[in-house]
Design a protein around this motif. Sequence first.
Motif, PDB file in Angstrom:
ATOM      1  N   ASP A 371     -11.480  11.094   4.621  1.00 32.94           N
ATOM      2  CA  ASP A 371     -12.557  10.208   5.101  1.00 32.94           C
ATOM      3  C   ASP A 371     -13.088   9.315   3.984  1.00 32.94           C
ATOM      4  OD1 ASP A 371     -14.026  12.719   7.378  1.00 32.94           O
ATOM      5  OD2 ASP A 371     -12.157  11.519   7.438  1.00 32.94           O
ATOM      6  N   SER A 372     -12.904   9.739   2.720  1.00 32.39           N
ATOM      7  CA  SER A 372     -13.484   8.987   1.579  1.00 32.39           C
ATOM      8  C   SER A 372     -12.740   7.674   1.349  1.00 32.39           C
ATOM      9  CB  SER A 372     -13.381   9.830   0.307  1.00 32.39           C
ATOM     10  OG  SER A 372     -12.008   9.848  -0.129  1.00 32.39           O
ATOM     11  N   GLY A 373     -11.523   7.578   1.859  1.00 30.05           N
ATOM     12  CA  GLY A 373     -10.745   6.348   1.627  1.00 30.05           C
ATOM     13  C   GLY A 373     -10.268   6.240   0.185  1.00 30.05           C
ATOM     14  N   TYR A 374     -10.379   7.366  -0.559  1.00 33.22           N
ATOM     15  CA  TYR A 374      -9.997   7.344  -1.988  1.00 33.22           C
ATOM     16  C   TYR A 374      -8.556   6.857  -2.161  1.00 33.22           C
ATOM     17  CZ  TYR A 374      -9.243   8.872  -6.820  1.00 33.22           C
ATOM     18  OH  TYR A 374      -8.957   8.878  -8.173  1.00 33.22           O
ATOM     19  N   GLN A 375      -7.638   7.415  -1.355  1.00 34.67           N
ATOM     20  CA  GLN A 375      -6.211   7.095  -1.522  1.00 34.67           C
ATOM     21  C   GLN A 375      -5.949   5.613  -1.296  1.00 34.67           C
ATOM     22  OE1 GLN A 375      -4.208   9.367  -2.838  1.00 34.67           O
ATOM     23  NE2 GLN A 375      -2.821   7.621  -3.059  1.00 34.67           N
ATOM     24  N   ALA A 376      -6.562   5.077  -0.229  1.00 32.49           N
ATOM     25  CA  ALA A 376      -6.363   3.643   0.079  1.00 32.49           C
ATOM     26  C   ALA A 376      -6.953   2.784  -1.051  1.00 32.49           C
ATOM     27  CB  ALA A 376      -7.050   3.312   1.405  1.00 32.49           C
ATOM     28  N   ARG A 377      -8.087   3.231  -1.589  1.00 35.19           N
ATOM     29  CA  ARG A 377      -8.744   2.436  -2.637  1.00 35.19           C
ATOM     30  C   ARG A 377      -7.879   2.393  -3.893  1.00 35.19           C
ATOM     31  NH1 ARG A 377     -12.136   4.027  -6.481  1.00 35.19           N
ATOM     32  NH2 ARG A 377     -12.785   6.001  -5.527  1.00 35.19           N
ATOM     33  N   VAL A 378      -7.341   3.544  -4.329  1.00 35.38           N
ATOM     34  CA  VAL A 378      -6.547   3.521  -5.564  1.00 35.38           C
ATOM     35  C   VAL A 378      -5.209   2.806  -5.328  1.00 35.38           C
ATOM     36  CG1 VAL A 378      -7.629   5.527  -6.636  1.00 35.38           C
ATOM     37  CG2 VAL A 378      -5.635   5.882  -5.154  1.00 35.38           C
ATOM     38  N   ALA A 379      -4.689   2.902  -4.112  1.00 35.84           N
ATOM     39  CA  ALA A 379      -3.441   2.184  -3.808  1.00 35.84           C
ATOM     40  C   ALA A 379      -3.684   0.686  -3.932  1.00 35.84           C
ATOM     41  CB  ALA A 379      -2.969   2.547  -2.403  1.00 35.84           C
ATOM     42  N   ASP A 380      -4.879   0.289  -3.494  1.00 38.99           N
ATOM     43  CA  ASP A 380      -5.253  -1.133  -3.558  1.00 38.99           C
ATOM     44  C   ASP A 380      -5.458  -1.557  -5.014  1.00 38.99           C
ATOM     45  OD1 ASP A 380      -8.042  -3.172  -2.743  1.00 38.99           O
ATOM     46  OD2 ASP A 380      -5.893  -3.530  -2.265  1.00 38.99           O
ATOM     47  N   GLU A 381      -6.179  -0.740  -5.757  1.00 42.55           N
ATOM     48  CA  GLU A 381      -6.499  -1.084  -7.157  1.00 42.55           C
ATOM     49  C   GLU A 381      -5.267  -1.013  -8.058  1.00 42.55           C
ATOM     50  OE1 GLU A 381     -10.990   0.979  -7.013  1.00 42.55           O
ATOM     51  OE2 GLU A 381      -9.363   1.818  -8.260  1.00 42.55           O
ATOM     52  N   ARG A 382      -4.418   0.019  -7.852  1.00 44.80           N
ATOM     53  CA  ARG A 382      -3.334   0.287  -8.812  1.00 44.80           C
ATOM     54  C   ARG A 382      -1.995  -0.286  -8.353  1.00 44.80           C
ATOM     55  NH1 ARG A 382      -4.576   6.776  -9.280  1.00 44.80           N
ATOM     56  NH2 ARG A 382      -6.709   6.638 -10.116  1.00 44.80           N
TER      57      ARG A 382
END
Length: 400
Positions: A371-382
């Motif tokens: 739910d945190s969207g952590y994975q999508a965020r780091v995929a976007d950033e990295r």
Amino acid sequence: MNADLLTALQAQRIETPSWGYGNSGTRFKTFAAPGAARDIWEKLDDAAEVQRLTGIAPGVALHIPWDEVEDYSKLKTYASARGLHIGAINPNVFQDEEYKLGSVTNPDEAVREQATAHLLDCVEVMKQTGSRDLSLWLADGTNYAGQDDLRARKRRMRAGLKTVHDALPDNARMLVEYKLFEPAFYATDLFDWGAAYSHCLAIGEKAQVLVDLGHHAQGVNIEQIVAFLLDEGRLGGFHFNARRYADDDLIVGTTNPFELFCIYAELVSGANSADDVTRRTAQNVAYMIDQSHNIEPKVEAMLQSVLNCQEAYAAALLIDRDLLREAQERGDVLAAHRVLTDAFKSDVRPLLRELRGELGLPLDPIKAHRDSGYQARVADERGTQTGGGGYPVREKAGIV
Ligand code: LRH
Ligand code: MN
């Protein structure tokens, strides 16, 4: 929840490996995972996410030179700012060209000196990171009978380990990790628990054995090795993972959860032992994960691993130790076995949700992570770093 249970579960600690957050693979292929950590700073960011969700994984093991930095005190500060600390330091004397015929066991004295120098450099890193454990895995071995003198290699190994042992700071330890085979396919110099144990006895008090769950022959009873080394005061730590065939490095507890439970049962038994050496040894075991997540999302895989260890430990804590001892002492074989399997079959998830509630942690860490969207965020950033490893593709290898 019973106070002792709460205290024990709150004190549980699982150290995650920096190398488990980056791209990794097999000799066939390393698939590029979107958002995979590209350097030690991003690996610490990912470890902080696992710690945020579990509260029991503040330590991160480093591998040198994979995680080499200019200033280790800066790394230490970066980690503590994220609620983490730098854990075991893992030297690497298995990738330099010079180590083809071995590192500290190499027939060539200059190569042995080069390897020992790297191990001593890692002792210096420990001083800067404040790490207690130097975690030593040596790939040393041979591929053909007669390739080298096996007793001469054993003596070179002992001399190399002794030099490093004697350079350790006070309160530090060296964990000697054994492995049956790979990359050597005839004889591995540190081939089993007995070889590691006898070297530890010979080189000194700061040397203890590290048990990697993937480093045994099929059918070996690992929890018996754990009980033996605990009772000898020489069990230093674990590399938790799971395997079906060889050193598969899969998520711990996924192929043989009963084995993991039985290992924790021996550790809980050791921690409750009347014997000082056994009890102190059990209380100082380093619980570390050593896995390579080739197809799984890295952070969720590490999170699942920590939770699998938490569940195995919780179930082992539910073993009715008095009932077990009584059945064992009267020789009631199946009653004793059922005391263990009753604990193993108990559903500890409600208990762990209650624990997390009391500690202000998410009741369902996996759901909270998704739910945190952590994975999508780091995929976007990295972005996605090109994978590697594996055989060169046919064209490049000029195979028509
Ligand atoms: C060797 C091993 C060792 C690590 C490596 C990443 O198989 O278990 O502990 O250095 O994996
Ligand atoms: Mn290992």
